[in-house]
Design an enzyme around this catalytic site. Sequence first.
Site, PDB file in Angstrom:
ATOM      1  N   CYS A 173       0.356   1.504   7.332  1.00 42.61           N
ATOM      2  CA  CYS A 173      -0.250   1.878   6.050  1.00 42.61           C
ATOM      3  C   CYS A 173      -1.541   2.655   6.254  1.00 42.61           C
ATOM      4  CB  CYS A 173      -0.515   0.636   5.204  1.00 42.61           C
ATOM      5  SG  CYS A 173       1.015  -0.086   4.562  1.00 42.61           S
TER       6      CYS A 173
ATOM      7  N   GLU B 271       0.829  -1.215   0.000  1.00 41.39           N
ATOM      8  CA  GLU B 271       0.000   0.000   0.000  1.00 41.39           C
ATOM      9  C   GLU B 271       0.861   1.262   0.000  1.00 41.39           C
ATOM     10  OE1 GLU B 271      -0.196  -2.662   1.960  1.00 41.39           O
ATOM     11  OE2 GLU B 271      -2.203  -2.915   2.812  1.00 41.39           O
TER      12      GLU B 271
HETATM   13  N1  THU Z   1       2.294  -6.466   4.079  1.00 43.80           N
HETATM   14  C1  THU Z   1       1.832  -5.592   3.126  1.00 43.80           C
HETATM   15  O1  THU Z   1       2.464  -5.408   2.076  1.00 43.80           O
HETATM   16  N2  THU Z   1       0.671  -4.945   3.379  1.00 43.80           N
HETATM   17  C2  THU Z   1      -0.087  -5.107   4.496  1.00 43.80           C
HETATM   18  O2  THU Z   1      -1.069  -4.425   4.678  1.00 43.80           O
HETATM   19  C3  THU Z   1       0.294  -6.102   5.493  1.00 43.80           C
HETATM   20  C4  THU Z   1       1.632  -6.720   5.331  1.00 43.80           C
HETATM   21  C5  THU Z   1       3.547  -7.173   3.820  1.00 43.80           C
HETATM   22  C6  THU Z   1       4.695  -6.777   4.703  1.00 43.80           C
HETATM   23  C7  THU Z   1       5.574  -8.007   4.634  1.00 43.80           C
HETATM   24  O3  THU Z   1       6.391  -7.918   3.475  1.00 43.80           O
HETATM   25  C8  THU Z   1       4.593  -9.146   4.442  1.00 43.80           C
HETATM   26  O4  THU Z   1       3.367  -8.548   4.023  1.00 43.80           O
HETATM   27  C9  THU Z   1       4.334  -9.960   5.709  1.00 43.80           C
HETATM   28  O5  THU Z   1       4.008  -9.153   6.767  1.00 43.80           O
END
Ligand code: THU
Length: 127
Positions: free
Chosen positions: A88, A55
């Site tokens: 985020c 995000e």
């Molecule tokens: N992650 C995201 O990209 N967006 C989210 O809203 C939650 C978590 C990613 C961060 C990390 O690379 C992986 O998911 C596991 O937490």
Amino acid sequence: MNDQDLVKLANDVRRNAHAPYSKFPVGAALLCADGTVVTGVNVESSVNGLSLCAERVAVFKAISEGKREFVKIAVSCPSDHCRPCGACRQVLFEHAPRLEILMGNPKGEFVRTTIAALLPDAFSLEA
Ligand code: THU
């Protein structure tokens, strides 16, 4: 772009995620007020704490391209109905306090919410 297509795009872009540590590829598709869509994926680092969520990548890419108004973001991850993390939520709120959020899954299904519902009583320098 309609909601189904936005979720599909968030799901498709997951293939570009760089998630060798979590093995949890996340994709985001941000609909801007000018009608364009900017995507993002999570990009992880070997140094703890330096990874960035899908995000925030989408929002920062869009801002770096000169976009300033955002309507909707679709997010997709391997688990059912991807919920944006707390960090985020803060960034999304700061750039789009009326943002709609589509929390998707790999099947293209999604749950609709808003940043106002996910982050009530948010911090703001203007409060
Ligand atoms: N992650 C995201 O990209 N967006 C989210 O809203 C939650 C978590 C990613 C961060 C990390 O690379 C992986 O998911 C596991 O937490």
